[in-house]
Design a protein around this motif. Structure first.
Motif, short mmCIF file in Angstrom:
data_model
loop_
_atom_site.label_atom_id
_atom_site.label_comp_id
_atom_site.label_asym_id
_atom_site.label_seq_id
_atom_site.Cartn_x
_atom_site.Cartn_y
_atom_site.Cartn_z
N GLY A 65 5.49 -4.31 5.15
CA GLY A 65 5.20 -3.65 4.57
C GLY A 65 3.79 -3.13 3.96
N GLN A 66 4.39 -4.34 2.56
CA GLN A 66 3.81 -4.54 1.40
C GLN A 66 2.43 -4.47 1.59
N ARG A 323 -2.42 6.77 -9.62
CA ARG A 323 -1.69 6.69 -10.68
C ARG A 323 -0.95 5.06 -10.32
N GLY A 324 -0.83 4.92 -11.94
CA GLY A 324 -0.82 3.30 -11.81
C GLY A 324 1.14 3.07 -11.82
N ARG A 325 1.21 1.80 -11.43
CA ARG A 325 3.33 2.06 -11.35
C ARG A 325 3.33 0.52 -11.87
N THR A 326 4.17 -0.40 -11.93
CA THR A 326 4.90 -1.47 -12.69
C THR A 326 4.52 -2.81 -11.92
N THR A 327 4.13 -2.83 -10.96
CA THR A 327 3.85 -3.76 -9.72
C THR A 327 2.70 -4.29 -9.83
N PHE A 328 1.78 -6.05 -9.63
CA PHE A 328 0.99 -5.63 -9.28
C PHE A 328 0.91 -7.22 -8.87
N GLN A 329 -1.09 -7.47 -8.00
CA GLN A 329 -0.51 -8.55 -7.49
C GLN A 329 -2.36 -8.83 -8.49
N ASP A 330 -2.33 -10.52 -7.98
CA ASP A 330 -3.39 -11.16 -8.60
C ASP A 330 -5.06 -10.27 -8.63
N GLY A 332 -5.48 -7.19 -7.86
CA GLY A 332 -5.23 -5.79 -8.06
C GLY A 332 -4.07 -5.46 -8.34
N PRO A 333 -3.80 -4.13 -8.90
CA PRO A 333 -2.36 -3.76 -8.71
C PRO A 333 -2.40 -2.17 -8.22
N VAL A 334 -1.25 -2.49 -7.67
CA VAL A 334 -0.62 -1.85 -6.90
C VAL A 334 -0.39 0.02 -7.54
N LEU A 335 -0.87 0.50 -7.12
CA LEU A 335 -1.16 2.16 -6.91
C LEU A 335 0.24 3.07 -5.78
N ASP A 336 -0.15 4.30 -6.87
CA ASP A 336 0.89 5.39 -6.03
C ASP A 336 -1.28 5.88 -5.89
N THR A 337 -1.51 6.55 -3.96
CA THR A 337 -2.95 6.80 -3.58
C THR A 337 -2.19 7.81 -2.75
N LEU A 338 -3.15 8.90 -3.43
CA LEU A 338 -3.55 9.97 -2.71
C LEU A 338 -4.87 10.19 -1.50
N LEU A 339 -4.84 9.82 -0.24
CA LEU A 339 -5.91 9.56 0.17
C LEU A 339 -6.51 11.00 1.54
N ARG A 340 -7.79 11.43 1.39
CA ARG A 340 -8.12 12.53 2.07
C ARG A 340 -8.94 11.72 3.26
N ARG A 354 0.28 6.86 0.23
CA ARG A 354 0.74 5.24 0.67
C ARG A 354 0.07 4.67 -1.23
N ARG A 355 1.23 3.76 -0.57
CA ARG A 355 1.08 2.83 -1.54
C ARG A 355 0.47 1.62 -1.21
N LEU A 356 -0.37 1.04 -2.50
CA LEU A 356 -1.66 0.14 -2.31
C LEU A 356 -1.68 -0.64 -3.18
N THR A 357 -2.14 -1.97 -3.01
CA THR A 357 -2.65 -2.89 -3.89
C THR A 357 -4.22 -2.67 -3.47
N VAL A 358 -4.99 -2.37 -4.67
CA VAL A 358 -6.40 -1.94 -4.66
C VAL A 358 -6.82 -3.41 -5.82
N PRO A 359 -7.76 -3.40 -4.53
CA PRO A 359 -8.76 -5.00 -5.78
C PRO A 359 -9.47 -4.50 -6.97
N MET A 360 -9.79 -5.65 -7.94
CA MET A 360 -9.93 -4.78 -8.82
C MET A 360 -11.30 -4.98 -8.81
N ASN A 361 -12.62 -5.69 -7.59
CA ASN A 361 -13.46 -5.49 -7.79
C ASN A 361 -14.09 -4.64 -7.21
N TYR A 362 -12.86 -3.34 -6.66
CA TYR A 362 -13.08 -1.68 -6.48
C TYR A 362 -13.60 -1.39 -7.20
N LEU A 363 -12.41 -1.22 -8.14
CA LEU A 363 -12.61 -0.75 -9.05
C LEU A 363 -13.11 -0.30 -10.10
#
Length: 467
Positions: A65-66, A323-330, A332-340, A354-363
């Motif tokens: 799931g992660q 919303r930022g959390r305390t978990t990261f991958q190299d 990108g950060p793992v974020l709590d997200t709200l999507l439409r 959904r909790r997602l790892t959002v890539p840094m280059n997208y940010l």
């Protein structure tokens, strides 16, 4: 293209090896029972074995799931909380240092940004920190050449000085650099470090327009002040002077403030002459960091034949809140997200969490677009973010089309032609895991005419180069 089933099976195999002690203890307990051993030895071995064996599928499902976060019906929001509009963007970023007493809050324009380093050691694993939302390990170090305004004109004129600083940038705030507008504190002359510049990252997201900002005045009227940089600076100064103003989502409601603070905000609102700042300041290429940061390349995407034949398709979604959390991958950060999510069949949009790892280059381009591409399963019961297509659509990677006669047609970043082109390829079951669409290839003959027509409809000018 990976599937959830494949990821789950792989994790189940790994979990079986890692949790091999569980089945071993079951065997030991059974042998002990057959041999007539004392009951407590038998019960202990069987108990440990049962717990260890049960943990194998549990840990496999959790890790799958992660790694492969699906959006299902259970992800849909059910509470009747704060309703966000389609153009809302809320980013809950880590707090910034408060600076020295008496420091001035001013605007700084990013003239140039140079990538210095980013070298965490977590790899593809998830790294979690206790109580630290902003660890230095997962920040990119960037050298910034800034024009710091003197504060007397609220950033309207040319008064100020040039400063070069090497800073660590929270990944959620990278888009403020690309946009080119920062909110900074300048230490006063009497401070131990006179003239030192401290970037206020959450406030910079507001000034950059990555986070939207609306104000409800005392009469209940709402005003959108996103990218009204001068007014936002004044609002930030008022908030700083009174110790902070609560921002509910992307709203500041003056009716909830004390009378004196509300009056100061209302006085700022009387200046209606300011024009909205551009999405990005001139010279964005000198601040472009996406190609130096992890997150993968944008492509037109792979199309598994079975998925396409059975009705798999793409839909668009939009981030409303991150919303930022305390978990990261190299990458990108793992974020709590709200999507439409906007269904392809035209049915009403719906929100998912959904909790997602959002890539840094997208940010880095979050001020430009918050759209993401979702790959929908044939039965429509689950979706997953397709980051390769999302990166291309968001402009992280630029695309090109090679016409049948060899002409090279560069597509502008975030071109209107990208989304229909992706859907056309999916409909015809054509994979193209590259940012270059070469219509000279035999497998492209069936769609080459339609591709060229879509490019013309989007108003893309054809290049002169030939291959």
């Amino acid at each position: 293209m990976r599937s959830y089933t494949g990821v789950l099976i792989g994790n189940l195999i790994l979990a079986s090896f890692a949790g091999l002690a569980g089945p071993v203890f079951l065997v030991v307990g059974y042998v002990a029972w057959v041999e007539g051993a004392e009951w407590f030895w038998v019960a202990g071995a069987l108990g440990i074995g049962a717990v260890g064996t049960i943990m194998i599928p549990f840990s496999a499902v959790r890790s799958a799931g992660q790694e492969f976060p699906r959006i299902t019906r259970r992800s849909r929001t059910r509470d009747a909380g704060l309703a966000y509009g389609d153009d809302t963007s809320v980013v809950w970023a880590p707090r910034s240092p408060q600076g020295a007493p008496g420091a001035r809050l001013v605007r700084a324009d990013v003239l140039e940004a140079s990538f210095v380093r980013y070298s965490p050691e977590g790899g593809a694993t998830f790294t979690t920190y206790g109580g630290n939302h902003d660890p230095a390990e997962f920040k990119a170090t960037v050298e910034l050449r800034l024009w710091v305004h003197d504060g007397e004109d609220s950033g309207r004129g040319s008064g100020g000085r040039e400063v070069t600083e090497e800073v660590q940038v929270p990944s959620l705030c990278l888009s403020a650099i690309t946009a080119g507008r920062l909110a900074v504190l300048v230490d006063p002359p009497e401070a131990p470090t006179p003239g030192r510049v401290t970037v206020l990252w959450p406030r910079s997201l507001l000034l950059a327009g990555t986070r939207t900002c609306r104000v409800i005045d005392l009469d209940g009227r709402m005003t959108d002040v996103t990218r009204h940089a001068r007014r936002q600076l004044e609002q930030m100064r008022i908030s700083r002077s009174v110790g902070g103003v609560v921002m509910d989502g992307d709203l500041i409601d003056l009716r909830l403030l004390d009378a004196a603070t509300a009056a100061r905000y209302a006085a700022v609102a009387r200046d209606v002459t300011e024009e909205r700042a551009p999405v990005t300041e001139p010279g964005e290429e000198a601040r472009w960091l996406a190609e130096f940061l992890p997150g993968g390349e944008g492509t037109f995407g792979s199309v598994p034949r079975r998925w396409s034949r059975r009705g798999g398709h793409l839909v668009l979604a939009r981030f409303l809140a991150l919303r930022g959390r305390t978990t990261f991958q190299d990458h990108g950060p793992v974020l709590d997200t709200l999507l439409r999510v906007r269904p392809a069949d035209g049915s009403p949009a719906y929100d998912v969490t959904r909790r997602l790892t959002v890539p840094m280059n997208y940010l880095t381009v979050l001020h430009h677009t918050r759209d993401v591409v979702l790959r929908v399963s044939p039965n429509g019961r689950s979706q997953v973010v397709d980051w390769a297509r999302t990166h291309l659509l968001a402009g992280v990677t630029t695309a090109r089309v090679i016409a049948p006669d060899g002409r090279v047609i560069p597509l502008p970043r975030r071109s209107a032609a990208l989304w229909p082109l992706m859907n056309l390829l999916v409909t015809h079951g054509i994979s193209n895991p590259k940012p270059v669409l070469d219509l000279r290839k035999p497998r492209m003959h069936a769609v080459s005419g339609a591709v060229m027509e879509m490019i013309r409809d989007a108003g893309v000018r054809e290049g002169e180069a030939r291959l």
